[in-house]
Design an enzyme around this catalytic site. Structure first.
Site, PDB file in Angstrom:
ATOM      1  CB  CYS E 126      -1.015  -0.121   1.274  1.00  0.00           C
ATOM      2  SG  CYS E 126      -0.338  -0.268   2.699  1.00  0.00           S
ATOM      3  CG  HIS E 133      -7.127  -0.782  -2.157  1.00  0.00           C
ATOM      4  ND1 HIS E 133      -7.727  -1.376  -0.832  1.00  0.00           N
ATOM      5  CD2 HIS E 133      -7.821  -0.088  -2.587  1.00  0.00           C
ATOM      6  CE1 HIS E 133      -8.821  -0.795  -1.008  1.00  0.00           C
ATOM      7  NE2 HIS E 133      -9.040  -0.187  -2.173  1.00  0.00           N
ATOM      8  CB  CYS E 134      -2.841  -4.402   1.309  1.00  0.00           C
ATOM      9  SG  CYS E 134      -3.228  -2.900   2.641  1.00  0.00           S
ATOM     10  CE  LYS E 201      -3.093  -4.405   9.114  1.00  0.00           C
ATOM     11  NZ  LYS E 201      -2.134  -3.811   7.933  1.00  0.00           N
ATOM     12  CE  LYS E 254      -1.226  -2.132  12.682  1.00  0.00           C
ATOM     13  NZ  LYS E 254      -0.532  -2.072  11.664  1.00  0.00           N
ATOM     14  CE1 TYR E 320       4.329   4.073  15.278  1.00  0.00           C
ATOM     15  CE2 TYR E 320       2.459   3.470  16.458  1.00  0.00           C
ATOM     16  CZ  TYR E 320       2.964   3.444  15.501  1.00  0.00           C
ATOM     17  OH  TYR E 320       2.472   2.864  14.177  1.00  0.00           O
TER      18      TYR E 320
HETATM   19 ZN    ZN Z   1      -0.886  -2.208   3.545  1.00  0.00          ZN
END
Ligand code: ZN
Ligand code: ZN
Ligand code: ZN
Ligand code: ZN
Ligand code: ZN
Ligand code: ZN
Lengths: 335, 335, 335, 335, 335, 335
Positions: E126, E133-134, E201, E254, E320
């Site tokens: 992506c 898009h991935c 995910k 995730k 993070y």
């Molecule tokens: Zn992606």
């Protein structure tokens, strides 16, 4: 046309040692055997039992000679059954724990002769009851459970006081293990005496010859109201768990051969308890007579059956064949 | 001195119906029985088998009369074993699937006589091998697994083509179930024919009388390198799982009595497969001879054993006693 | 102040036989032992190993005399390690399966001398590699997995052809069990030879003295990229399951003592496979030296450790102490 | 000849961080350590223990200097053992909880010097008994369980009153945890004091050097009738479950190394309880002496063993090596 | 009115060390952290990200200075995301693995600067796709799965060739892990490079700020057809098991916070795989802004959340906040 | 390069209805919500709570107007917290169950206004204690558990007598559920009043804003000695099991978001009990402020979190957002 790589089994059984490794926890050693003995009140007698060729009842004065060679071959535990014919029977099983009881008389002797031998005593009322039932009866012939377990606890404690290391209640009354433990606690004997519970004792036709041996056939009725029905694996689970909650130290399944699935079920459910399987008189008879008739060799068949009992989960096998097996083990016969 | 409330069991077994409820899924009906039959190449003969009193081998022309009353009593399945004495044996088991094979000849007849009878065929090479082993051999006398399963698949498909509903490979070669299924697929028979795998077949002394019956004793050596060692419950797990992965439709444990824990293990692990227990010839002999000698009553003992097999998890019992049991069922004798 | 009835444990351990019944499947017999032997290419030598007091490397001509009394005491299996100092090492491990390899030369002798002894061979490349790593290397010094397992399969099959009953790959390359099985199948040896997989072999400091014994220390780097990290119980699960899928017949955990939880995990997960525990050189050293210094009696400590391994789930223990243990067993020393 | 994709393991262990991620919950931090200390009644003495090189017994006045640097390095808990040689011993363990008991005297000091340090006290009678057994005896030399647990509860409460945060009964009498909790409740101390039960304490030869350290060898007999037999994993299950039912807050397995399977079993069965593993004196000796003799490097071996204990399921390790480990941790030595 | 003895919990939590022992495997050390970094193609830039106050994107020439103090504090792994604004995007993601890709350029630098740092690379299309898009699209705008996983495998192998230790496919195409492993095998890289699968995910609103950071918002549509629906715990099970079968070495859940039950489910089902939890940008924002507004102290809240992730089963947390946490750990702040 | 057939997941999520089918038991309806209300002793006041924008405390006379529209939208249960500022606090929590207690006063009103509304009452002492702790204290400031649970039981019964349908003890004293049940039994109320136990209530920083709302911050110390440490999933297991044994009818986990793994663990272990998750004030603040700052849309984020709680196993969510959620549900907004 090759099977998947993990579908080959022949590679795992192609050498005798490989085959033994597949069942390496299933050996028979003397520690895996407990020898049942009928002790009679005729002290100088040895009475062969017709229904069980090769097995006898012994008076106290005949027992030392019988046991000495067996202990030398490694015998480490016996299970004593009292049988009376001179002493009277009644409806309270008076002689179950009287001073004249043959078991109570023989325990101190055995401890003197064989100090390392573990002595277990079957605890039941039936051999001393005029009616032959395992408990005290109500007037209508049904079991009076409360009086029965009170009496059974007294008998167990009498054997404990006489020196028994293990008491093994076979009566199947409700609550007997708890009653015994409680009385052992009160007598400060609880740390010295273990309870081997006949936790899964089924009502079975394979007890036939034993009743002759122990002279314990009920005068009327049968034991189906207190022994487990043969199809009742659920009751066996309940009964075993109950006995553990009441303080049992070791468990038994009886009979053994036709109940190997119960042996397995018991070991799976309670792996933390030593498990005994009682090869009963009818099993003895089946192996004996079929071998006599040439269906198979007795030794080979018995070894396969003992192995099967160990495989199913039995830690100790109670067997009338014990003297014969000790011979084989001594002769380094491999099982 | 009252037990805990949930420690009372007598309340659960005080009436015959209560006791039956404890084992209500363990009935014996004709559907729970498969009848093993030895079919010989002497078509007009009935040969009593000495080692198994009451059991005979039958020629084709004697079979209809033998089976007719049994089917009338509800017999619903048979397991056919071919036995040859006129036809020659060789080292490729030529007559295992030749047109003269007695099983191949009898199948169409049986389907004609008893259209609703399920016909299962034992599949092995040993009855047709000059050396009596269950597979094709290498020159050093060890099993050639690849050639063996190729040949076994051919035999199974031959029986399938002759009309068998079930083929039951008893050879214990690695990969045989997969080989049979593959050949059934190639012949577009896979949807018509089920495979009943001798998934947990142990090397046992209890096969003794059978070898006489089936004339299948190896000329040298034994079957320990392909049958499972009796202590090998782990191998039984591997073997059963493997056969399922290769396409088995039904599973068998053999022998039955001394392997009831394996019956239980197999049912626990694969409850989704119908499970057969084979009461073998040595078990037949034990019950027969002990009853003859008065240790117990045959009917009562057999009923207890059948109940035990069902309790352990067997759906169907393969028994030489089938005709006798069908009689009892017909007489409404309760088990 | 009485505990609950089932809270009494003393009653279960108050007699030596009662205590044994608590661990009755944990005996040590000769069948529970495998004896590791270093076979050298100096055929007339016996070389004591400094780092392992009491252990030697043997040339072929010294082995029969060493083993004869052990076999007489019941030794039933050995694990052979080849060690070369006369033959050259290279980067393809040429002498791992050359005709001069000491293992390949000794196998037929052993089978001749001790026909019932099961012969297992460690399979690895490191003792024959100039760089001392367990696989063939890429030019950058990392493992070439594909070439490694090809070579390892060749070596395993060479030992199988020489007559080994068991091949035991210790290299920890990915896919080695599958490669070995595949080559055994192609050579029609798969039914005769079992694979004992070092399924859970950890990178451990307890291998120290062995590297001296086997002369197998890597010239550079270490084995951490192919042996399992000691904290990796998850990898041990993956590795064991993988080896089973690739066709392993038996499993091993190595080292044993500090990995008894892995022994238990492996037996719990795969009870259907015989399980081996390798008591490695560093464990030998700990017991030996602490006993020398009087911390405990060697025999008592070793017996407790062997019992612990059996309790954790090991069926067979690979131990350098095997000769000493066989002595005790012969002397009827109880374990 | 490529393995299946999920059969590659090398990819999971090819970098040091990847290897650490495989065992990321197995770190050793100061919180994972409890330091056992022998406190003597000679207040100004430090007595090196011959059998455990590097370990000493300390009088109260020597303890602050010994502990100060350890607390600075993160030491967060200690386990105190009282040892008397000036005070008399008797058959009621009078000085186990007298005002002169060294543990009772040192607790307030420790709390003053190190306010955040958690103080646990071993609770047993043997160091104060003339006969050296862990309980009060009957006249026949066997344990009087009722009097023993009454006395042990008194001692535990005395330590609790002195300020101990944790009492740790090591005596293995039946019902001791329940007796202690009951007395803590009566004294309204139950919410302030945790019970760490020696739930699975085995009879072991690895205690040898400790008996010297604690001067606690029985004058006659041994502890086999109250400590668990080493093969008794079933008894360990029973004992652990019992102690939890009686109110234990934390559990211990002792010894640790040869009982890692018991550590795993305990954590599996009772994950909701913090689990302690006691690395006993014989384990100390094995590591120490083998390292001295060059079999391996002490630090590397100890780190592998500590990691193994954590992997098996131990939350906290009781170790005589604690000071050395704290040094490594302080020096950022990775484990 | 006393509770049962085992109903007291206060005794288990009455001292800070006791409380820590209740969660002793849940520490945060640098090894439990992975630091996500956005690498841009403007090599001298550091771009603060508005939506994530305190987080920046870095050009290659700014990265060394940023990471040096973190590595000094123990940082052991990073997760690289490429972000391009100078390079063009297209519908084949050409620059995902071109020589100009910022990730491919920075890997060798990082290995030179920080030789022990583990380098993981997010693998997706992506950020390099004009449509965002991935995967590669069909002309109707739906995913072309086959072309997508082919392309993703190429990208992963390009990162592997550049020196990445771990490739982490986040695209959620079906079969991507298998495709990557296969191409790694063909390139003989499989033993050097681990695959960290974004196994579970979920499609989540908590990715909001990230899309700004990574400039990866789809130009049309959303990712609901390839990311998991938030309610789909069953799909998460399927997806995780699938990725393991295809060769994943490590697993990820995730987002993390609202999916702690999925973290637990994944660890329970696959304890043998290291588990990562990704604390995503929306979680960062929630903690940051609520702390800014005084709802709680950031450090205390973050520590409780990190502890919760570890408790749920996460081995490594991708956060993070990593620089801030490393500071605390360095300052010996206890978590 | 096609994945295995069962490795395709996109097919399961390619349509909105397919995605919903993946989480079809995770809906939010009014029955899945419980609304917490702070009731103050200033009967005509509505006090906005600064730390929880949008949430107020209500006097009795303001409550009907606030609740009427919510009940109309389906509100079916409320959880009442008493807050006093006019009434005095003391060290026995006198006003916890005095006739002036606002909860006791409001219950009959609520039952009159909304006859179908289920009324649950939080039961604790802290809002009425001068020192702000949840129990009665010893003079040394530690909890007097016996007096505390006696007092808590009195308060619970007072609410029950006032008409509460559910009492919800949040104090975390040992044995409080048992004490409440006992007193309910004595008052013959046990069949009318359910106990909702705060079974897994953790010590958490996310309670911050609530303490302002309920004016319940302790004057000294904290609640770590009676609330569970956040890492203590084992204690949560023990605490939940204990409360069930003492008679809890329903269970709660608090806080919810960072404890979703505990929600899952609780539902897995005790699926037979309705499970509540309390979305606490700090969670409210995180969602509120992050949405305010534009990190995400409040409604979408809250819906994802509610769905996650249901997925983790919560049957009912206690949420300050309840009025807003009822609005969405009324507007037929899909979740
Ligand atoms: Zn992606
Ligand atoms: Zn009786
Ligand atoms: Zn055959
Ligand atoms: Zn090697
Ligand atoms: Zn002691
Ligand atoms: Zn409170």
């Amino acid at each position: 046309m090759f099977p998947q790589k993990n579908h080959y089994l022949h590679s795992a059984i192609g050498h005798p040692t490989l085959r033994e490794w597949q069942s390496i926890n299933h050996q028979i050693t003397p520690k895996n055997l407990m020898y049942p003995i009928f002790v009679i009140d005729e002290e100088n007698e040895e009475q062969p039992i017709d229904a069980m060729p090769g097995v006898s009842r012994f008076g106290i004065n005949r027992l030392r000679a019988h046991l000495e060679p067996l202990v030398a071959k490694g015998l480490s535990s016996v299970l004593l059954f009292g049988v009376i014919s001179q002493l009277p029977k009644d409806d309270q099983a008076f002689h179950a724990d009287s001073n004249e009881n043959p078991v109570i008389k023989v325990i101190p002797k055995l401890k003197e002769w064989f100090p390392e031998l573990l002595i277990a005593c079957d605890v039941c009322l039936c051999p001393y009851m005029s009616h032959g039932h395992c408990g005290v009866l109500h007037t209508d012939g049904t079991i009076n459970n409360s009086l029965s377990i009170k009496r059974i606890a007294e008998v167990a404690v009498a054997y404990a006081k006489a020196g028994a290391h293990v008491v093994a209640p076979s009566d199947m009354m409700d609550g007997r293990v708890g009653a015994i433990k409680e009385l052992l606690i009160k007598n400060d004997l609880v740390h010295k005496v273990a309870v081997l519970s006949y936790a899964a004792k089924f009502s079975s036709t394979f007890y036939g010859p034993f009743r002759d041996a122990a002279k314990s056939k009920p005068a009327f009725g049968d034991r189906k109201c207190y022994q487990l029905p043969p199809g009742g694996e659920g009751l066996a689970l309940r009964s075993t768990t109950r006995d553990i909650q009441e303080g049992a130290d070791m468990l038994m399944v009886k009979p053994a051969l036709a109940f190997l699935d119960i042996v397995k079920q018991t070991k799976q459910t309670h792996p933390e308890y030593p498990l005994f399987a009682y090869q009963v008189s009818g099993e003895y008879a089946m192996i004996y007579h079929a071998a006599q008739k040439g269906a198979f060799e007795l030794k080979v068949a018995l070894q396969e059956i003992l192995l099967s009992m160990r495989r199913a989960g039995a830690d100790v096998i109670i067997s009338y064949f014990t003297p014969m097996i000790l011979d084989w083990l001594t002769l380094k016969s491999k099982i």
